[in-house]
Design a protein around this motif. Structure first.
Motif, short mmCIF file in Angstrom:
data_model
loop_
_atom_site.label_atom_id
_atom_site.label_comp_id
_atom_site.label_asym_id
_atom_site.label_seq_id
_atom_site.Cartn_x
_atom_site.Cartn_y
_atom_site.Cartn_z
N SER A 132 0.77 -1.06 0.09
CA SER A 132 0.06 -0.16 -0.07
C SER A 132 0.68 1.16 0.04
N LEU A 133 0.38 2.02 -1.04
CA LEU A 133 0.99 3.36 -0.87
C LEU A 133 -0.01 4.62 -0.97
N ALA A 134 -0.06 5.61 -0.55
CA ALA A 134 -0.95 6.59 -0.64
C ALA A 134 -1.56 6.79 -2.14
N SER A 135 -0.47 6.74 -2.98
CA SER A 135 -0.99 7.27 -4.39
C SER A 135 -1.81 6.00 -4.78
N ASP A 136 -1.52 4.83 -4.17
CA ASP A 136 -2.46 3.67 -4.67
C ASP A 136 -4.00 3.99 -4.34
N LYS A 137 -4.09 4.47 -3.05
CA LYS A 137 -5.58 4.74 -2.52
C LYS A 137 -6.24 5.76 -3.50
N HIS A 150 -10.39 -3.03 0.20
CA HIS A 150 -9.46 -2.74 1.38
C HIS A 150 -9.36 -1.19 1.43
N VAL A 151 -9.53 -0.25 0.47
CA VAL A 151 -9.28 1.20 0.48
C VAL A 151 -10.67 1.64 1.29
N LEU A 152 -11.90 1.09 0.80
CA LEU A 152 -13.17 1.18 1.58
C LEU A 152 -13.12 1.09 2.95
N CYS A 153 -12.52 -0.13 3.20
CA CYS A 153 -12.62 -0.46 4.76
C CYS A 153 -11.59 0.22 5.62
N ASP A 154 -10.64 0.59 4.79
CA ASP A 154 -9.44 1.22 5.69
C ASP A 154 -9.67 2.99 5.89
N ASN A 155 -10.05 3.49 4.88
CA ASN A 155 -9.98 4.96 4.94
C ASN A 155 -10.53 5.77 3.93
N GLY A 156 -11.29 4.82 2.76
CA GLY A 156 -11.70 5.51 1.77
C GLY A 156 -13.24 5.71 1.74
N THR A 157 -13.80 5.34 2.96
CA THR A 157 -15.32 5.44 2.86
C THR A 157 -15.86 6.75 2.95
N VAL A 158 -15.24 7.75 3.63
CA VAL A 158 -15.94 8.91 3.75
C VAL A 158 -15.75 9.68 2.51
#
Length: 193
Positions: free
Chosen positions: A123-128, A163-171
């Motif tokens: 995981s990298l921030a750019s991937d998110k 994974h992005v949605l569960c970790d911190n992309g939901t908002v």
């Protein structure tokens, strides 16, 4: 002379020279490890197809010598023992994620053994940010305005998005979908008047 020691090593495994059950043998060593998808589309510098192979990365809990790592790799038919300088960079190399001139392989096809977590490792921030951009485009193209629909789709079809949605992309995605829903229904109401 002191022997160099590190925690992380890599090797290459050629299917025709490895034991048939080499992945199970590796798992039985109880060492966190990643096995790349089979690299069957790599090209040599002369343009010829490289021999099919796997990249294997092991991550010991404590430092080991190359000889100690070789003991594990010999069991699976590994060719060579290379110390890994950057765990994240090598993990990303397993699928050529940062090599634009090389064939990309699916991250979902990486085998994670003995508690190793591939998605967390790469995981990298750019991937998110890329994943969120892909999700926005997907929602627009497929007329999705429900977070639940997006989450269920990601769970079943795009583990990287999930994974992005569960970790911190939901908002971000919830706000985008709410705003999108509001804009669509606002236009519809205006068109009706």
């Amino acid at each position: 002379m002191e022997k160099k020691r590190t925690r992380n090593y890599s090797t290459v495994v050629y299917p025709e020279s490895a034991p048939e059950n080499w992945q199970m043998i590796l798992e039985e060593q109880c060492v966190p490890a990643f096995v790349s998808p089979i690299h069957n589309k790599d090209i040599n510098s002369d343009g010829d197809l490289k021999k099919e192979h796997f990249h294997v990365m092991v991550m010991f809990d404590g430092v080991k010598t190359q000889e100690q790592a070789r003991e594990v790799f010999d069991l699976i038919g590994g060719v060579g023992v290379e110390p890994i300088k950057s765990v994240r960079a090598y993990a990303r190399y397993l699928c050529h994620l940062d090599n634009p001139d090389k064939m990309k392989y699916k991250i979902d096809d990486v085998l994670s053994l003995s508690g190793a977590d591939y998605n967390t490792m790469i995981s990298l921030a750019s991937d998110k940010y890329s994943a969120i951009g892909e999700m926005i485009d997907f929602c627009i193209q497929n007329r999705i305005d429900s977070y639940a629909e997006l989450l269920l789709y990601a769970k079943d079809n795009r583990v990287d998005w999930f994974h992005v949605l569960c970790d911190n992309g939901t908002v971000t995605m919830v706000q985008f979908l709410k705003s999108r829903y509001w804009e669509i229904h606002k236009r519809y109401t205006e068109d009706m008047n």
